[in-house]
Design a protein around this motif. Structure first.
Motif, PDB file in Angstrom:
ATOM      1  N   TRP A 196       0.808  -1.218   0.000  1.00 52.34           N
ATOM      2  CA  TRP A 196       0.000   0.000   0.000  1.00 52.34           C
ATOM      3  C   TRP A 196       0.842   1.270   0.000  1.00 52.34           C
ATOM      4  N   SER A 197       2.062   1.194   0.501  1.00 53.54           N
ATOM      5  CA  SER A 197       2.937   2.370   0.496  1.00 53.54           C
ATOM      6  C   SER A 197       3.808   2.430  -0.753  1.00 53.54           C
ATOM      7  N   GLY A 198       3.532   1.543  -1.718  1.00 55.91           N
ATOM      8  CA  GLY A 198       4.305   1.511  -2.951  1.00 55.91           C
ATOM      9  C   GLY A 198       5.379   0.437  -2.919  1.00 55.91           C
ATOM     10  N   GLN A 199       6.054   0.271  -4.042  1.00 62.13           N
ATOM     11  CA  GLN A 199       7.093  -0.750  -4.151  1.00 62.13           C
ATOM     12  C   GLN A 199       8.284  -0.402  -3.264  1.00 62.13           C
ATOM     13  N   THR A 200       8.638  -1.308  -2.369  1.00 61.36           N
ATOM     14  CA  THR A 200       9.794  -1.102  -1.498  1.00 61.36           C
ATOM     15  C   THR A 200      10.703  -2.319  -1.564  1.00 61.36           C
ATOM     16  N   TRP A 201      11.981  -2.078  -1.275  1.00 61.69           N
ATOM     17  CA  TRP A 201      12.997  -3.112  -1.420  1.00 61.69           C
ATOM     18  C   TRP A 201      13.856  -3.191  -0.170  1.00 61.69           C
ATOM     19  N   THR A 202      14.442  -4.345   0.048  1.00 60.66           N
ATOM     20  CA  THR A 202      15.397  -4.534   1.124  1.00 60.66           C
ATOM     21  C   THR A 202      16.482  -5.478   0.620  1.00 60.66           C
ATOM     22  N   THR A 203      17.409  -5.856   1.491  1.00 60.30           N
ATOM     23  CA  THR A 203      18.462  -6.814   1.148  1.00 60.30           C
ATOM     24  C   THR A 203      18.600  -7.818   2.284  1.00 60.30           C
ATOM     25  N   LEU A 204      19.300  -8.901   2.020  1.00 61.30           N
ATOM     26  CA  LEU A 204      19.532  -9.888   3.073  1.00 61.30           C
ATOM     27  C   LEU A 204      20.318  -9.293   4.234  1.00 61.30           C
ATOM     28  N   ASP A 205      21.318  -8.482   3.934  1.00 57.61           N
ATOM     29  CA  ASP A 205      22.093  -7.875   5.016  1.00 57.61           C
ATOM     30  C   ASP A 205      21.199  -7.051   5.932  1.00 57.61           C
ATOM     31  N   ASP A 206      20.287  -6.288   5.350  1.00 59.06           N
ATOM     32  CA  ASP A 206      19.368  -5.497   6.166  1.00 59.06           C
ATOM     33  C   ASP A 206      18.456  -6.399   6.995  1.00 59.06           C
ATOM     34  N   LEU A 207      17.934  -7.453   6.385  1.00 59.05           N
ATOM     35  CA  LEU A 207      17.021  -8.338   7.097  1.00 59.05           C
ATOM     36  C   LEU A 207      17.707  -9.059   8.254  1.00 59.05           C
ATOM     37  N   ARG A 208      18.962  -9.433   8.060  1.00 63.16           N
ATOM     38  CA  ARG A 208      19.673 -10.172   9.108  1.00 63.16           C
ATOM     39  C   ARG A 208      19.908  -9.337  10.357  1.00 63.16           C
ATOM     40  N   ARG A 209      19.808  -8.028  10.238  1.00 62.28           N
ATOM     41  CA  ARG A 209      20.034  -7.171  11.403  1.00 62.28           C
ATOM     42  C   ARG A 209      18.912  -7.295  12.434  1.00 62.28           C
TER      43      ARG A 209
END
Length: 271
Positions: free
Chosen positions: A39-52
């Motif tokens: 709903w807030s639009g297309q957003t992206w992340t990475t594995l490094d960010d998720l592992r934090r």
């Protein structure tokens, strides 16, 4: 674990995309009518960010080993590690993979192969494949939905693919043309089980399952597709169905549950 900040991950579906210097302009999986853009639009992340701030929980789920991420991410499914004398199969996949998860899985016998029900769960399958040097089995009909091609991916054709130790991949279709379930003959104390993802969606009343073209957008399947799904699993013996989330399982009389659910669904379509 390897560091690859340039493989961006869609924050809505959790599917990792091919390496790029900038985030992709869109997620084709989420722009398909079976999924949705956040709903807030297309957003992206990475594995490094998720592992934090995410980690994986590994625990029993009705006799199989479940692997799920906490806090929940994207669609929120959990994977299942099917332990087998000739090699373990990781059924479906999750986005987060870290050293602790890999080490825990290795202590349980590792992963000989990965098999995934449909594109919404492709997640970080290439990372899992490389971590265990294991092939990823995907049905050929869904090849176009692979967002990160890799030599470790093996596209199988036909209606079934035999693995080992009584395990068989079945192309049931429905939700996706290549929608797949895994039959494990030795599960459920030898009575057999289907690992169904949401090709056969275990309902909140776990005596029933359902079938949809799109679950988030409430698009049903026609009666002929329901009949096709039922016919593909009918030759196999099973008493249990494992769904896509923790504890979403039909614990007994699973084949009866499929028949009853199919008839109820088709009756509702005709109202």
């Amino acid at each position: 674990m390897s560091r690859d900040d340039h493989c961006y991950i869609c924050a809505t579906c959790g599917v990792q995309h091919a390496p790029s210097d900038e985030p992709p302009p869109r997620c084709d999986i989420c722009e398909d009518e079976r999924q949705y853009v956040g709903w807030s639009g297309q957003t992206w992340t990475t594995l490094d960010d998720l592992r934090r701030d995410h980690h994986n929980e590994i625990r029993d789920d009705l006799g199989l080993t479940g692997i799920g991420t906490k806090p929940a991410f994207a669609i929120g499914q959990r994977a299942l590690l099917v332990r087998s004398p000739q090699g373990n199969v990781l059924w479906d996949c999750i986005t987060v993979i870290d050293e602790a998860t890999v080490e825990a899985a290795r202590k349980l016998g590792g992963v000989r192969a990965i098999a995934i029900s449909h594109p919404h769960y492709y997640s970080s399958m290439v990372e899992w494949s490389r971590a265990f040097d294991a092939p990823v089995y995907l049905n050929e009909a869904d090849r176009r939905w692979v967002m990160r091609p890799d030599p470790g991916i093996e596209h199988w054709t036909g209606e079934t693919k035999s693995l080992w130790d009584g395990m068989t991949l079945i192309r049931a279709g429905g939700h996706f043309e290549g929608g797949t379930v895994l039959h494990v003959a030795g599960a459920a104390s030898g009575e057999g089980a289907l690992l169904a993802g949401d090709i056969l969606q275990v309902a909140q009343d776990r005596r029933w399952v359902s079938f949809m073209y799109s679950f988030p957008n409430y698009i049903p399947l026609p009666a002929r597709e329901i009949d096709h799904i039922v016919s593909t699993v009918e030759p196999f013996r099973f008493d249990r169905i494992y769904g896509a989330w923790w504890d979403r399982n039909v614990t007994s009389d699973a084949k009866g549950a499929i028949h009853r659910s199919a008839e109820r669904y088709k009756k509702a379509l005709g109202r």
